[in-house]
Each structure stands twice: as C-alpha cells, then as structure tokens.
Design a protein around this motif. Structure first.
Motif, PDB file in Angstrom:
ATOM      1  N   GLY A  96      61.001 -41.134 -58.618  1.00 50.94           N
ATOM      2  CA  GLY A  96      60.842 -39.887 -59.372  1.00 50.94           C
ATOM      3  C   GLY A  96      61.418 -38.713 -58.606  1.00 50.94           C
ATOM      4  O   GLY A  96      62.057 -37.830 -59.183  1.00 50.94           O
ATOM      5  N   HIS A  97      61.195 -38.707 -57.283  1.00 54.09           N
ATOM      6  CA  HIS A  97      61.820 -37.683 -56.444  1.00 54.09           C
ATOM      7  C   HIS A  97      63.343 -37.784 -56.530  1.00 54.09           C
ATOM      8  O   HIS A  97      64.047 -36.775 -56.632  1.00 54.09           O
ATOM      9  N   ALA A  98      63.855 -39.014 -56.445  1.00 51.80           N
ATOM     10  CA  ALA A  98      65.304 -39.210 -56.478  1.00 51.80           C
ATOM     11  C   ALA A  98      65.891 -38.694 -57.779  1.00 51.80           C
ATOM     12  O   ALA A  98      66.911 -37.987 -57.789  1.00 51.80           O
ATOM     13  N   LEU A  99      65.265 -39.036 -58.884  1.00 50.47           N
ATOM     14  CA  LEU A  99      65.737 -38.583 -60.191  1.00 50.47           C
ATOM     15  C   LEU A  99      65.794 -37.062 -60.241  1.00 50.47           C
ATOM     16  O   LEU A  99      66.795 -36.467 -60.651  1.00 50.47           O
ATOM     17  N   ASN A 100      64.732 -36.423 -59.802  1.00 52.84           N
ATOM     18  CA  ASN A 100      64.634 -34.971 -59.893  1.00 52.84           C
ATOM     19  C   ASN A 100      65.578 -34.265 -58.920  1.00 52.84           C
ATOM     20  O   ASN A 100      66.330 -33.360 -59.306  1.00 52.84           O
ATOM     21  N   LYS A 101      65.561 -34.666 -57.663  1.00 51.72           N
ATOM     22  CA  LYS A 101      66.341 -33.958 -56.642  1.00 51.72           C
ATOM     23  C   LYS A 101      67.845 -34.159 -56.845  1.00 51.72           C
ATOM     24  O   LYS A 101      68.640 -33.234 -56.658  1.00 51.72           O
ATOM     25  N   ILE A 102      68.236 -35.360 -57.211  1.00 55.88           N
ATOM     26  CA  ILE A 102      69.663 -35.623 -57.405  1.00 55.88           C
ATOM     27  C   ILE A 102      70.170 -34.906 -58.643  1.00 55.88           C
ATOM     28  O   ILE A 102      71.280 -34.361 -58.651  1.00 55.88           O
ATOM     29  N   ARG A 155      58.856 -37.007 -44.174  1.00 51.64           N
ATOM     30  CA  ARG A 155      59.434 -38.232 -44.746  1.00 51.64           C
ATOM     31  C   ARG A 155      60.240 -37.931 -45.999  1.00 51.64           C
ATOM     32  O   ARG A 155      61.330 -38.480 -46.209  1.00 51.64           O
ATOM     33  N   GLN A 156      59.705 -37.071 -46.849  1.00 54.26           N
ATOM     34  CA  GLN A 156      60.416 -36.726 -48.079  1.00 54.26           C
ATOM     35  C   GLN A 156      61.699 -35.962 -47.773  1.00 54.26           C
ATOM     36  O   GLN A 156      62.752 -36.234 -48.370  1.00 54.26           O
ATOM     37  N   ARG A 157      61.626 -35.030 -46.855  1.00 61.86           N
ATOM     38  CA  ARG A 157      62.810 -34.233 -46.531  1.00 61.86           C
ATOM     39  C   ARG A 157      63.925 -35.120 -45.982  1.00 61.86           C
ATOM     40  O   ARG A 157      65.098 -34.947 -46.340  1.00 61.86           O
ATOM     41  N   ALA A 158      63.582 -36.068 -45.112  1.00 60.27           N
ATOM     42  CA  ALA A 158      64.597 -36.973 -44.560  1.00 60.27           C
ATOM     43  C   ALA A 158      65.268 -37.775 -45.664  1.00 60.27           C
ATOM     44  O   ALA A 158      66.488 -37.992 -45.640  1.00 60.27           O
ATOM     45  N   ALA A 159      64.486 -38.204 -46.651  1.00 61.43           N
ATOM     46  CA  ALA A 159      65.055 -38.965 -47.776  1.00 61.43           C
ATOM     47  C   ALA A 159      65.980 -38.091 -48.602  1.00 61.43           C
ATOM     48  O   ALA A 159      67.083 -38.514 -48.976  1.00 61.43           O
ATOM     49  N   PHE A 160      65.556 -36.862 -48.888  1.00 59.97           N
ATOM     50  CA  PHE A 160      66.384 -35.967 -49.696  1.00 59.97           C
ATOM     51  C   PHE A 160      67.727 -35.705 -49.003  1.00 59.97           C
ATOM     52  O   PHE A 160      68.777 -35.652 -49.652  1.00 59.97           O
ATOM     53  N   GLN A 161      67.694 -35.536 -47.698  1.00 59.39           N
ATOM     54  CA  GLN A 161      68.927 -35.313 -46.943  1.00 59.39           C
ATOM     55  C   GLN A 161      69.818 -36.549 -47.004  1.00 59.39           C
ATOM     56  O   GLN A 161      71.035 -36.434 -47.159  1.00 59.39           O
ATOM     57  N   ARG A 162      69.205 -37.726 -46.873  1.00 59.80           N
ATOM     58  CA  ARG A 162      69.997 -38.959 -46.904  1.00 59.80           C
ATOM     59  C   ARG A 162      70.658 -39.154 -48.258  1.00 59.80           C
ATOM     60  O   ARG A 162      71.750 -39.717 -48.354  1.00 59.80           O
ATOM     61  N   TRP A 163      70.020 -38.661 -49.329  1.00 58.46           N
ATOM     62  CA  TRP A 163      70.612 -38.780 -50.665  1.00 58.46           C
ATOM     63  C   TRP A 163      71.744 -37.778 -50.880  1.00 58.46           C
ATOM     64  O   TRP A 163      72.374 -37.777 -51.935  1.00 58.46           O
ATOM     65  N   GLY A 164      71.985 -36.930 -49.904  1.00 52.02           N
ATOM     66  CA  GLY A 164      73.082 -35.973 -50.009  1.00 52.02           C
ATOM     67  C   GLY A 164      72.712 -34.691 -50.718  1.00 52.02           C
ATOM     68  O   GLY A 164      73.593 -33.969 -51.205  1.00 52.02           O
ATOM     69  N   VAL A 165      71.421 -34.368 -50.804  1.00 54.20           N
ATOM     70  CA  VAL A 165      70.993 -33.141 -51.486  1.00 54.20           C
ATOM     71  C   VAL A 165      71.355 -31.934 -50.633  1.00 54.20           C
ATOM     72  O   VAL A 165      70.980 -31.850 -49.467  1.00 54.20           O
ATOM     73  N   MET A 166      72.088 -31.004 -51.208  1.00 54.72           N
ATOM     74  CA  MET A 166      72.600 -29.834 -50.491  1.00 54.72           C
ATOM     75  C   MET A 166      71.548 -28.750 -50.405  1.00 54.72           C
ATOM     76  O   MET A 166      71.052 -28.268 -51.433  1.00 54.72           O
ATOM     77  N   ALA A 167      71.188 -28.356 -49.195  1.00 52.62           N
ATOM     78  CA  ALA A 167      70.222 -27.284 -48.979  1.00 52.62           C
ATOM     79  C   ALA A 167      70.230 -26.920 -47.502  1.00 52.62           C
ATOM     80  O   ALA A 167      70.777 -27.651 -46.670  1.00 52.62           O
TER      81      ALA A 167
END
Length: 1009
Positions: free
Chosen positions: A125-131, A192-204
């Motif tokens: 759900g995080h992946a869907l939203n953040k990406i 943990r969540q922030r590391a995942a978001f960065q690995r998915w390539g989320v720009m911030a």
C-alpha cells in the motif's frame, strides 16, 4: 502544397495491419508490447546479424553498419539490484530534489504528502501510494516546474502505543515513560519505511521530512486549534461518543470499522402503558395495552428514558389471537410482526402518532419508573415496530431527543464496557456486550416484558485498531462543531477537482453525516489538549493566552514538556493575569490528547508554504475519504474558509491477484522488499524497483489494484521488451553525434520527417496522460507507439538505409537523427515511471557531456517544425498503396517483387512524385516505403504486362484546406516477380548477376577499399 491531414495515423496503420506479411512494413499492429521482427532484421531489434554463411555473403559482412552498444539486453538477479543502486548514486537521486528546489522556475507544483502511519514495516500500500506520487512529481520536475514535496509521518496514536508497550503493565508507567517507548517505536518504523521509499526511487529531501511529534509541527497544530477555539468551534460537553472498551478511549467516526457479520441478541420488549395519551382516552377497549419496542442492544434497556414514535405515521393497537394480549405498534409493521409471532394480530384501534403524545409507560426493569411517549423524526418503519426504545446515554439520536425534552442522560457503563454500581447489584461489573446483555434479557423475561429474542446479524462498529466492538456511552470530551462547518466545506469542495469524480459523492455523504467531531483521547501518546481545570469546580481554563504560551513551549521543547515542566512554567503569572484567573495552585493540567486525525488534518498549516498554502494535489487511498481528506478540509475551512487542496486523487487498495484483501493470517501478503530484492526462496526472484514502479503505473489505480506473480512477471517482461527497443536505438546510434551530425528536418527523407511528426503526437499524448494522473494511459500510448509505429513500421523500412548506405550519407544521417530524437523522447517518456532505466539509457546515449543526467535536462523535446503541410498525405498515401500491394502477395516477401503504381494525374500522383522523382527506381523513398525490389510510378498501367502479373485497385481520399476540397483518387498496381538477383551485401533483389553486388553496394565497397 498545403494539405490537411487525410487519414489519421491510427486509421491508416490499422488498415494496413489487416494485410500482414512478415518482414514488411505496417504489420501485426497491436496495443500489446509484442515486437514484430521483420525477416530482414533476423535476430531482432537489439542484435542484428546476417544469417547467411556463404562466402559471397561473409566477405561483405564488415562493410555493413550493424548496431553496436554496450547497453545490456536484460539484467537479472544481483546484477539488476547492483545496477539500480549504482544508478541512484551515479545520477544523484539523493540530491535531485534539493537541486530542483534551488533552480529558478516560473511555476511550482505542490503535492502534499499524506503522512503514512509510523506503526510498522513498509507494505505494498505504501508502494502504490508513494510511487504514484513520485511519478507525478518527476514528471512535473522534468517539465520545468519547481516541485514542493515534503514526506511526512503520522507518529502519534493508540496503535503505536499498544505496539510499543506490548504486554507490559501500563499502570506501572508514567506518561513520559509511555511516550518515550512510543517515540522509539515510531522512529524505528519511520527509519524502515524511509529506507524503502528511497530504494523505490522516490524523489525527496529525506533529511527534511515532517513528523507529527516534532515540536514545530505540534506548535502549528495548536495554532489551528486555538483559531478554531476562538471562533467557538471547539467546545467541551458531556454527550454520547463511540467508546472503545478495548482501548479505553473515545473514537471518532473515522476510527471505526463496520463488521457486517456482527451477531447481536435482538429483543422485542413491552412497556406497559400506565397513563393513557389524552387524545385517545375516549377510545373503547383501550384501558390497558403495552407499547412494543425492538432493539439489538438489550443492555441499553436499563438506561431507557423514553419511547419515541413518528408523529405522522399511523399506529394500531392490535390483539393477539393466541393469548389476547394488546400491543401498540406501527400499522405498517403489523403483518410482519404477525408472521414473526406466528399468530394473527387483530386491529382494535388505529390513530396517528401525534395522538400518542402525553402517554406514559412503565419501565420494564426498574420498578416505579415511568417513561414518556415522545415524538421523534429519527424513527423509521424499515425494521422493528415503529416505536423506538430511547436511552439518551447510549445513542446519538437518543441524545438529541433528550436535549429537546430535557431528559436525564444517565450513563450506566464504565470505561471498561461494564455496568456501573448505579445499574444495580444484579448488573454491576457485568460486561454489557456479553453477560450484561444476557442478564438484562433474563430480567425482562422474569418481569414478563420479553416478547421474543432472536439472533440478528448486522453491521456494527468496531475499533479499527483492536478489532473489538465499541459501545456508545456519554463522556466529557472535547468536540468540534462540524455542523456549523458543513455548508462552507461543501462549497469549498465544489471548487476542488476530484479524481475519480465518483468519489465526490462519498466525500459529501460522509461530510453530511458528521454533526460533531470528538477530538479528545484518553491516552498518553499524542499532542496534549492545552487546557487546565480548576481543582474544585472542574471548569476549563483555555483561551488565546494559555494556548499561545503552551504552543511556544511545544515549539521550543516538544510536547513532553506538558508533563516535564512545573505548573508555574506551563501557566505563568502573566498568563494567569491576562486570563483573569486565580493562583496557579487552583489549577491542574488536563490529561487528554488530541485525536490523531486532528494531528494530521492540521498538516497544511505546518507544511505548506505561506505564499499559497493550498496544495495542487492530495493523493491518498479511498480510506482517507472519511479520514485525512475530511479532517484537512474541516480544519482548513474553519481557519481559512478554503480547502487545503486544489485537487484530490483517490486511489484504491492493493489486493491479491484473486482480489482478496491481504492478511498475515491468510499468508497472502506481498512484501515490497521481497518484490524488489527477492526472497530467501529462489522461487521469489529479485524484480528490482523499476518493476514495482511499472506495476503501479500500469494499474488502474482508481479501482482495487491487484499484485502477484502474474502482474510482476508481466511488468518485468514488458520492461525487458522495452529494453530491446532501446538497445536497438542505441546500437544504431553508435558513432553518431547529434550536436554535429544531425540533419535539418527540411532535408530529411519524408518517412523520417513523418516519424518526427508521429513522435510529436506521441509526446503530447504522454504529457496529457501524466497531467491526468493516468500513467496507465502513458504506458498504453508508449506500447502502441513502439509496437505499431516503430517495430512494425519504421524499423522495418529503414533497415537497408541504416545498415547499407554510406556511413556519412544524408539518408543514413537523416535516419539516425530521427532515431536519436525517438530515443530521447521515449527515454524521457518512461523516466517518471522507470527512473533507473531512463538514467541507464541516458548514460549510453549520444549527444551530452559526461556527468549529465536525464532528470536535470528537461522534458520531451518536440518542435512545431516537425509538422509540415503535405507530409502526412504523402506518407499515408504511400501506406495506402502499400496496403494494397501487400494484400496482393499474402505470405510472400515484398522484396522479391517489382511494383508498378498507376495513378491518374492529380494531387495523389504529385504526392507520390515527391517520394520518387524518376519513373522507375529501386532506391527511392517510395521504393523504401514499399520495400519492393523496384517501383515504377506511372499515370497508366502498360498494356504488355506479363501473364503472371497480379493486378489490384484501390483509392485514397485527400482532404484539402480542412475539408473544403475533397479528392478521392483511384490507383492501380501491377505486381510481378523480380528478375533481379539478391545482392550478397544488402540482400535486396537489385543485382543483375547472381552473387554479385548491386550497383549501390558495388560503388560503396569500391570507395572504401
């Protein structure tokens, strides 16, 4: 010659697709991502190699300009993971957000991040939203806007508190100890969540996020609270709220989940009439009857204060045929009640509800207590008896009746969901939802007031955190008067764009149902409500002076100071003086904290910039319709009279490929970390971040989004096919420098100019798709462009010119110029979705300096110069003729035939002449488009055609000046097998002698020797 568009590209290509032949032109048109491989390309787009092994062919192999590139066709396993992480470092993913914030831009795009909850590991759900958010942000940044996107986390609340404490006895812990454990738990989840978001390539800028437990955020939140309090919107009251015994706290509507399978013991109980309503005293035979009520919550009967009726409805006193009992019920409910009781109900008297006013009934469980019959608008006739048992302490509508008629609000239930001592010795300490209900039913039966009991399966509110049922009980809480905000909020929503539009109705419906919002919680982990209470009277001390002072302390020290600092610091003398209050010793600090929906709902005040503190978009799941979307709207409208967002994007949930909700107990949870990095089991491959991003982009996010092996494998295969095309483009640009060798569009071959025209149309469609949050449309547009316009059309046609013409020739450079533009356009098109692949391609692409990155170089470049009058008509007219040609030789190789095209003098003939000036040619643009051995253009077919000639006829419609002039021209074709031999170098049938070079290749080989 000013010619308008004659046929749309789609129409022409679709028509040509119906006549398919391997290796020739407009073939196998489909929206799927399957690449047609023309015969002459042999090994596919990415690696073209001659297949002949004979001496005549092999001796010229080195003279053919085949593709060359180090760009890999496929990356898998650890190589894929290493490459993605290498790309992130080399291409500055971590610095990209800060870089774009520092550059000058005319416009800003603000996507306000709804804070994910800091209570666990990252999930799909995080992946869907953040990406989904990142795709839009990267697109906006590429097109030159300055993106404002600050990630945040919702850090307070009961779930975090419960998980942090586990089974620990909280009675032995101070509020500060509880808060410290909760903070540590939240910080771990955030990391943990922030590391995942960065690995998915989320720009911030991941070092500049917002957290609802930061002092500066809490201070901004209290400022919103203060402004709402100053406007009279915040108040304290003793009224029914949703209460969770399992959490021991009040809940807001947004914190409830409704269990449709909940089973209650429903009862029909009688309230004997002791005082006849004045308006029906004259009716004979009605000296004694009972009022019949129905309820699914028997435990509320002891708290009954009235029975309500609908004033305009019709009511009847009926007599049971089996025992003669007289019962009062709504007339329209008598038939269903008769069926339920299994006896006839004979009508004794009928009258309107308004005639019942003034009647008094005997309470069924409390001796000597009488309760009135009262009118109420909330009474319905869909279930029950049309007469509603009313317990003001345990129902929202019941409380409204109590307020109107000054009824007592007696709460008989404690914070644990058990009967209090006031309920009497028989009920004291019993859990109301279980043994308490059973005991009340038993008491009704003993008193002769129970007519019937039955199991009732119905939807019932549960605590969304503990998954346990809630009760409605009165409590002294802090509320926001949302009823006074409804109209303003509704008006503000009318100015908001909502995707999908169907979500607007749900937003408005939830807003309409909400009359007040309980914002106080009886927990330790949250933002304290800045209120002080008088020790003796219990009166609340809260005003602009006290709240402003506490907000200042929170900003400097954080909200822990509410428990750390002495009262003299929290409530100093100057504040007391301004508040006209007594000494500080008269007051104690409050224990309640704010609802976390108020925490996150005030994020616009803490995060958005002051210049225009409205975000361009809020993007969240559909559960936020009753949550963050609404709390943000209400707080913003209350303080600023406007919504905090210009548009809302409401996406669905991630579910399994069977459409099931993911659950650890069912073992069907898809872990995004396993998707990216692979599992311990070798059967779970490492897909990498781009596959996860493609899954998000390709999905219809406005519905439930399915994920599983099939979806992920499909995404991976589509990316690999895309890599195939990109490799072909890169390979054929080897040695080409667009800065020095690009050809001016006016000097290009018509087919090359036509491709620039298609590329421009493609770029506009892609831009529109991204602008509508519709990356699925972007992918479909991309797949159609590659499959139809490139693989099956352009790549098939240019092969000879690209591989066999002189390296520096105008024709080849013209083709390479277009290939470079296509590569650049396609790479930028995929960049928001596949940033790792896009940057990898950019590292291999020609035309830019070492160290340049795609994301710092802008959006797709297209020019209005690419659209030339007459260009489409010329090429599409040729396509129409080729369509007829191919249909005459189904299953055959067009290169083995000579083609004669006969067109009467006119516009179509002139257009074809622009593609072939000489009457007969094997190397004209028309011959290239037809892919025939030789093409002859004439005004009439010759009379002495060979006996094996294939004849066909067709027509082509030309529109001039936007349809002012329409000319449909007929043409004829004659197709005969060529007598020429196959050239051992270019493999076209243009040689006059077997195993000898054709004149074009002979000339080229001679010049290079």
């Amino acid at each position: 010659m000013l010619l308008s568009r004659v046929l749309s590209v789609r129409q022409v290509l679709a028509r040509c697709a119906r006549k398919s032949q391997p290796g020739c032109g407009l073939l196998h048109r489909t929206l799927s991502f399957s690449f047609a491989r023309p015969q002459s390309l042999n090994s596919g787009e990415g690696s073209v190699q001659p297949t002949e092994t004979g001496s005549a062919q092999s001796q010229y192999r080195d003279t053919v300009l085949l593709p060359r590139t180090e760009f890999p066709m496929k990356l898998t396993g650890q190589k894929l993971l290493d490459r993605e992480e290498q790309i992130q470092k080399e291409c500055g993913f971590a610095e990209l957000y800060s870089w774009q914030r520092e550059r000058k831009a005319k416009k800003e795009f603000c996507l306000h991040d709804g804070p994910p909850y800091a209570n666990g590991d990252p999930h799909v759900g995080h992946a869907l939203n953040k990406i989904l958010k990142d795709i839009r942000n990267r697109f906006e940044m590429l097109r030159g806007r300055q993106v404002h996107y600050i990630p945040g986390w919702d850090c307070h609340g009961l779930p975090i508190e419960l998980k942090a404490l586990g089974e620990q006895d909280t009675s032995q812990l101070s509020p500060l100890q509880i808060r410290q454990k909760a903070r540590e738990f939240a910080e771990g989840a955030i990391a943990r969540q922030r590391a995942a978001f960065q690995r998915w390539g989320v720009m911030a800028d991941w070092d500049q996020c917002y957290f609802t437990f930061d002092g500066t955020y809490e201070a901004a939140q209290l400022k919103v609270f203060l402004e709402m309090h100053n406007k009279g919107l915040v108040y304290q009251d003793y009224k029914p709220v949703y209460w969770s015994p399992s959490s021991r706290t009040a809940l807001a509507e947004a914190e409830l989940e409704y269990n449709p399978e909940h089973v209650s013991k429903a009862i029909y109980a009688t309230f004997p009439l002791v005082t006849m309503p004045p308006k029906i005293t004259s009716v004979e035979g009605l000296e004694s009857f009972s009022v019949l009520v129905w309820t699914t919550q028997p435990w509320t009967i002891p708290a009954n204060q009235a029975v309500c009726f609908m004033p305009k409805a019709q009511y009847s006193v009926v007599k049971r045929e089996d025992n003669g009992q007289l019962l009062l019920m709504a007339t329209e409910r008598t038939s269903s009640m008769a069926a339920l009781l299994g006896t006839k109900l004979l009508s004794v008297a009928t009258f309107t509800g308004s005639q019942l006013e003034g009647g008094m009934c005997k309470h069924p469980t409390i001796p000597d207590k009488h309760v009135p019959l009262l009118p109420a608008n909330h009474v319905t006739m869909t279930k029950g008896t049309g007469l509603v048992h009313t317990a003001p302490a345990h129902g929202m509508d019941d409380y409204s009746v109590a307020s109107q008629f000054k009824l007592p609000v007696e709460c008989l239930v404690d914070e644990d969901g058990k009967f209090t001592e006031q309920a009497g010795p028989e009920l004291h300490s019993l859990c109301v939802m279980t043994e308490g209900s059973a005991k009340v039913i038993s008491m009704l039966k003993e008193g002769g007031a129970l007519l019937m009991e039955q199991d009732c399966v119905h939807s019932y509110p549960y605590d969304w955190r503990t998954k346990q049922p809630v009760v409605i009980r009165p409590s002294k809480q802090w509320f926001i008067n949302t009823a006074s905000l409804k109209d303003k909020a509704t008006d503000a929503l009318q100015k908001v764009r909502i995707l999908p539009e169907s979500a607007r109705g749900s937003l408005l419906a939830m807003l309409d149902r909400r009359t007040y919002w309980c914002i106080s919680r009886q927990r330790s982990w949250g933002v304290p409500i800045p209120v002080f209470y008088h020790r003796e009277s219990g009166d609340a001390l809260i005003n602009k002076h006290t709240v402003s002072h506490v907000a200042k302390l929170f900003k400097e020290k954080g909200s822990d100071c509410w428990w750390e600092l002495p009262m003299e610091t929290l409530l100093p003398a100057d504040v007391l003086k301004k508040s006209k209050a007594g000494p500080v010793t008269d007051f104690i600090r409050g224990d309640d904290v704010l609802d976390i929906w108020f925490d996150s709902g005030a994020s616009w005040a803490a995060v958005l910039e002051e210049s225009d503190s409205r975000a361009d978009a809020y993007v969240e799941g559909k559960d936020q319709i009753g949550g963050w979307f609404q709390s943000s709207l209400l707080t913003s409208v209350a303080v600023r009279n406007k919504a905090p967002y210009k548009s809302l994007v409401v996406h669905g949930f991630a579910v399994t490929e069977k459409g099931e909700k993911m659950s650890k107990s069912l073992g069907n949870v898809v872990d995004p970390d396993v998707v990216v990095n692979g599992g311990k089991d070798s059967s779970l491959p490492a897909y990498g971040a781009d596959v996860l991003r493609w899954w998000v982009a390709e999905s219809n996010v406005f519905t439930e989004v399915q994920i599983g092996p099939n979806a992920l494998n499909s995404a991976r295969d589509n990316i690999n096919k895309l890599r195939n095309t990109l490799k072909f483009l890169l390979g054929n640009l080897h040695g080409f420098d667009p800065r020095a060798q690009a050809v001016d569009p006016k000097q290009m071959h018509y087919i090359d100019q036509y491709m620039l025209h298609l590329l421009r149309e493609f770029s506009m469609k892609v831009t529109d798709g991204y602008s509508e949050f519709d990356s699925g449309r972007v992918i479909r547009t991309l797949q159609a462009f590659i499959s139809r316009d490139l693989s099956s059309f352009y790549f098939s046609i240019i092969k000879d010119r690209l591989y066999c013409d002189p390296e520096e020739s105008l024709g080849r450079r013209s083709c390479q110029t277009v290939l470079e533009e296509i590569l650049d356009g396609v790479t930028r098109c995929i960049a928001p979705i596949l940033p790792h692949l896009a940057e990898e391609v950019y590292l291999h692409a020609p035309g830019h300096e070492q160290g340049e990155t795609l994301f710092k170089s802008g959006w797709i470049k297209s020019s209005s110069v690419w659209r030339r009058p007459g260009l489409e008509e010329a090429v599409e007219g040729g396509c129409a003729i080729r369509d007829t040609f191919l249909s005459s030789i189904p299953g055959k190789n067009a290169a083995e035939y000579n083609l004669t095209i006969a067109i009467e003098p006119g516009l179509l003939f002139e257009l074809m002449e622009s593609l072939q000036e000489e009457p007969t040619s094997s190397f004209s643009q028309l011959a290239e488009l037809m892919m025939a051995a030789q093409v002859t253009l004439t005004s009439a077919l010759p009379r002495d055609l060979p006996p094996d000639t294939l004849l066909k006829h067709g027509s082509f419609l030309i529109n001039l000046e936007g349809g002012v002039i329409r000319e449909e021209t007929a043409f004829s074709i004659a197709v005969v097998p060529t007598s020429a031999s196959r050239c051992p170098r270019c493999r076209r049938y243009t040689s006059q002698v077997t195993d000898c070079l054709c004149p074009r290749c002979q000339n080229l080989v001679t010049q290079t020797q």
